[in-house]
Design a protein around this motif. Structure first.
Motif, short mmCIF file in Angstrom:
data_model
loop_
_atom_site.label_atom_id
_atom_site.label_comp_id
_atom_site.label_asym_id
_atom_site.label_seq_id
_atom_site.Cartn_x
_atom_site.Cartn_y
_atom_site.Cartn_z
N THR A 24 0.85 -1.19 0.00
CA THR A 24 0.00 0.00 0.00
C THR A 24 0.89 1.23 0.00
O THR A 24 1.78 1.37 0.84
CB THR A 24 -0.92 0.03 1.22
N ALA A 39 -0.22 7.41 -9.33
CA ALA A 39 -1.12 6.34 -8.87
C ALA A 39 -1.32 5.29 -9.97
O ALA A 39 -1.28 4.09 -9.70
CB ALA A 39 -2.46 6.92 -8.45
N ALA A 40 -1.50 5.72 -11.20
CA ALA A 40 -1.70 4.79 -12.31
C ALA A 40 -0.47 3.90 -12.49
O ALA A 40 -0.59 2.69 -12.70
CB ALA A 40 -2.01 5.55 -13.60
N GLU A 43 -0.36 1.45 -9.49
CA GLU A 43 -1.42 0.45 -9.61
C GLU A 43 -1.11 -0.57 -10.70
O GLU A 43 -1.38 -1.75 -10.54
CB GLU A 43 -2.76 1.14 -9.87
N THR A 48 -1.64 -1.09 -4.06
CA THR A 48 -2.85 -0.40 -3.66
C THR A 48 -2.43 1.04 -3.38
O THR A 48 -1.46 1.27 -2.65
CB THR A 48 -3.45 -1.02 -2.38
N VAL A 49 -3.12 2.01 -3.95
CA VAL A 49 -2.69 3.40 -3.84
C VAL A 49 -3.75 4.22 -3.12
O VAL A 49 -4.93 4.16 -3.43
CB VAL A 49 -2.43 4.01 -5.24
#
Length: 71
Positions: A24, A39-40, A43, A48-49
């Motif tokens: 995470t 984030a992309a 991920e 998990t972002v």
């Protein structure tokens, strides 16, 4: 002046190189576009972002998830 094409900008994560499944990550940045791209990428690597718009929001989010943040 002749135009020069920029090389394609694709991020590749090879298996075993940067596997982030089960990790995470808390991404904090005041620029929404920077957060979204970061984030992309994370991920896509399996992380998990969690996203926060600034440091204060990041600390509050960290507290809400009882410190369940790896990075």
């Amino acid at each position: 002046m002749a135009e020069v094409e920029a090389p394609p900008t694709t991020a590749r994560v090879s298996a075993g190189e940067a596997e982030l499944a089960g990790v995470t990550v808390l991404v904090a940045d005041d620029e929404q576009d920077v957060r979204a791209v970061t984030a992309a990428f994370l991920e896509a690597a399996g992380a998990t972002v969690l996203e926060a718009a600034d440091g204060e929001a990041a600390l509050a989010l960290h507290d809400r998830v009882d410190g369940a943040v790896d990075l």
